[in-house]
Motif scaffolding. Structure first.
Motif, PDB file in Angstrom:
ATOM      1  N   ARG A   1     -47.936  13.160 -28.754  1.00  0.00           N
ATOM      2  CA  ARG A   1     -47.593  13.263 -27.328  1.00  0.00           C
ATOM      3  C   ARG A   1     -48.273  12.134 -26.528  1.00  0.00           C
TER       4      ARG A   1
ATOM      5  N   PRO B   1     -46.375  25.480 -31.776  1.00  0.00           N
ATOM      6  CA  PRO B   1     -47.786  25.179 -32.020  1.00  0.00           C
ATOM      7  C   PRO B   1     -48.520  26.305 -32.751  1.00  0.00           C
TER       8      PRO B   1
ATOM      9  N   ASN C   1     -42.783  19.543 -27.068  1.00  0.00           N
ATOM     10  CA  ASN C   1     -44.099  19.171 -26.547  1.00  0.00           C
ATOM     11  C   ASN C   1     -44.238  17.658 -26.442  1.00  0.00           C
TER      12      ASN C   1
ATOM     13  N   VAL D   1     -49.896  16.696 -33.144  1.00  0.00           N
ATOM     14  CA  VAL D   1     -48.875  16.809 -32.090  1.00  0.00           C
ATOM     15  C   VAL D   1     -49.441  16.238 -30.781  1.00  0.00           C
ATOM     16  N   GLY D   2     -50.705  16.589 -30.512  1.00  0.00           N
ATOM     17  CA  GLY D   2     -51.358  16.070 -29.303  1.00  0.00           C
ATOM     18  C   GLY D   2     -51.390  14.548 -29.314  1.00  0.00           C
TER      19      GLY D   2
ATOM     20  N   VAL E   1     -42.683  21.675 -31.293  1.00  0.00           N
ATOM     21  CA  VAL E   1     -43.390  20.403 -31.481  1.00  0.00           C
ATOM     22  C   VAL E   1     -42.598  19.279 -30.827  1.00  0.00           C
TER      23      VAL E   1
ATOM     24  N   GLN F   1     -51.878  20.624 -35.093  1.00  0.00           N
ATOM     25  CA  GLN F   1     -51.717  20.708 -33.641  1.00  0.00           C
ATOM     26  C   GLN F   1     -52.279  19.450 -32.971  1.00  0.00           C
TER      27      GLN F   1
ATOM     28  N   LEU G   1     -51.448  22.087 -25.968  1.00  0.00           N
ATOM     29  CA  LEU G   1     -50.005  22.072 -26.221  1.00  0.00           C
ATOM     30  C   LEU G   1     -49.405  23.273 -25.500  1.00  0.00           C
TER      31      LEU G   1
END
Lengths: 229, 294
Positions: free
Chosen positions: A151, A136, A100, A147-148, A97, A144, A91
């Motif tokens: 994305r 992050p 990203n 979030v990945g 967030v 985290q 990130l």
């Protein structure tokens, strides 16, 4: 969706091949675990599918197209159909967030309107609706990684490639993340996860491709982490 | 490339300059220093050039006439001669008075005035270009009625060779300074790009086109280069103005007059601005390129 015919990837002149003579097929919507000891060639296999590297020999087809023949434009299009998830999350620390996740759409030229609609939806999907403005560094490892994943899914990919996605998170979070991948797969997205998390593999009973020294030694539907499991 | 991408790249360039403010400031500062050194040197070169030119332009050809010469005829031939900037006729009486004055005693040669004056009539000729002095002297020597011609042959030859030598020196040193400024700019920008290697890697994994990755860096590099060059130009301009002003006030010798003609000065400053901006942009492109392979 993906077809490998005798794919080999060599590094160096005399070194052992990272991937050796692998032939297999993965259909759309499948959920596949890629298992094997460290250095078995799992990451290299993912990189080959992503076209970050090209096979030294053999053919790799994606949706019927030989990936070695991709032109620059096709290569970009190919990568935009794939969502990548990494062990170390990758990130951007200086972005929130929301930013990203939005970044994945911005880099492929989507409109601000589409970004405003899709990013919150992706964050809801991964259970991070309330963390949009956090950075992050303020999140736990599990968060985290969510979030990945947000994305990766925000651009509606055909395929998710995850390289040790639970390598940096605790057991509870691992289970939740795997649940998330399963949910994504049920939506029709193909998911390939390279992992050492034997308990998850054993519990979920998905298709397992086992690599050893670059060779495909096992391809088992509803398989376990090892032969015995 | 679509409009969204272009808008994003522009916005991203600005955002990243703001987020990497200190890095950008240091980069611009170093660009400013290297360009100021180059610019300072160019200004020195410009002034030395003008100084030499003014010395050379003041080299005089003394044309001594025979007693039976017709000054009017020679005057008309001088007027028709190419390369003559100006000339003055000096009568033998005037010449004697000048000589006396030059020796510090205007009454010194009073006895020699009139019939006993040993000096001939003469013309003082100035060439438009010091390189023409020798040729002109040769042509004038052939005029009927000209006794002999003197023009400080050695001085002219030396001036010409110094000018040639300095021109070569200035050209090579400026090229060297320009090259090192370019190298420095590219290196600094490469450092700032390396600091954001991770971001470039992520962009690649997200399927960003090379253009998309490069554009904000290119924009950022141009802005940093331009800001550095502007700083250098403003600082150099201010320093030069002060120096030129004090030289003009205090230097009484004609050839120490600094260059103040804007026509001659602006190319130096415009050149710095263009060099800084272009190098900033190109430096970024070169630096990003190595992260774009694969």
């Amino acid at each position: 969706m993906i077809e490998m015919r005798k794919v080999t990837k060599n590094f160096g002149v005399n070194g052992e091949p990272a991937v050796a003579d692998v032939s297999m097929q993965i259909e759309s919507g499948e959920f596949v675990f890629l298992v094997g000891p460290s250095g078995a060639g799992k990451s290299t296999l993912l990189k080959l599918i992503f076209c970050e590297q090209q096979p030294s020999s053999g053919r790799l087809y994606f949706l019927g197209r030989d990936t070695a023949r991709f032109r620059t434009g096709e290569l970009l299009k190919h990568r935009r159909r794939i969502g990548m998830v990494f062990q170390d999350f990758r990130l951007l620390k200086q972005k929130t967030v929301f930013e990203n996740v939005a970044f994945a759409l911005e880099v492929i030229g989507r409109s601000a309107r589409e970004i405003r609609m899709k990013v919150p939806a992706a964050l809801v999907e991964v259970g991070l609706a309330g963390k949009a403005s956090a950075f992050p560094g303020e999140l736990s490892g599990g968060e985290q990684q969510r979030v990945g994943i947000a994305r990766a899914i925000v651009k509606d990919p055909l395929l998710i490639l995850a390289d040790e996605p639970t390598g940096n998170v605790d057991r509870d979070n691992s289970r939740q993340l795997m649940g998330l991948f399963e949910k994504i797969s049920l939506g029709g997205t193909t998911v390939i996860i390279a992992t050492h998390a034997w308990d998850m593999v054993d519990r979920m009973r998905k298709r397992v491709l086992a690599l050893e020294k670059g060779r495909l030694v096992r391809d088992e539907q509803r398989g376990g982490y090892s032969d015995e499991s | 490339m679509n409009l969204n991408t272009l808008k994003y790249c522009l916005r991203q360039g600005v955002v990243s300059l703001r987020r990497n403010f200190w890095l950008a400031l240091i980069t611009s500062g170093m660009i400013a220093v290297s360009l100021a050194i180059l610019g300072g040197f160019l200004l020195v070169a410009l002034n030395v050039g003008q100084m030499l030119h003014s010395i050379a332009g003041n080299v005089e050809i003394s044309v001594f006439l025979r007693d039976d010469a017709d000054p009017e005829q020679i005057r008309s031939r001088l007027t028709g001669l190419n390369g003559v900037r100006e000339y003055t006729f000096v009568t033998k009486e005037q010449g004697l008075a000048d000589f006396g004055r030059a020796l510090g005693d205007s009454a010194l040669f009073v006895d020699l005035a009139g019939e006993t004056n040993p000096l001939p009539d003469m013309f003082r000729v100035r060439a438009g270009d010091s390189a023409l002095v020798e040729t002109l002297a040769g042509e004038i020597r052939a005029f009927p009625g000209v006794e002999f011609v003197d023009y400080g042959k050695e001085l002219v030859a030396r001036l010409l060779s110094i000018t040639r030598w300095l021109n070569a020196l200035f050209l090579s040193v400026s090229s060297l300074l320009a090259a090192s400024a370019v190298f420095l700019i590219v290196t600094i920008i490469r450092l700032s790009v390396m600091a954001r290697q991770e971001e470039i890697g992520v962009m690649k994994y997200l399927g960003a086109s090379n253009f998309f990755i490069r554009a904000p860096f290119f924009l950022e590099g141009m802005v940093m280069g331009w800001a550095g060059a502007l700083t250098a130009a403003v600082a150099l301009g201010a320093a030069y103005q002060r120096l030129a002003f004090s030289l003009q006030r205090e230097a009484l010798i004609f050839f120490l007059q600094p260059v103040t003609d804007p026509e001659k000065l602006w190319p130096v400053f415009a050149g710095l601005l263009i060099l800084g901006t272009v190098m900033g942009g190109l430096g970024s492109l070169v630096s990003v390129r190595r992260f774009l392979r694969a």
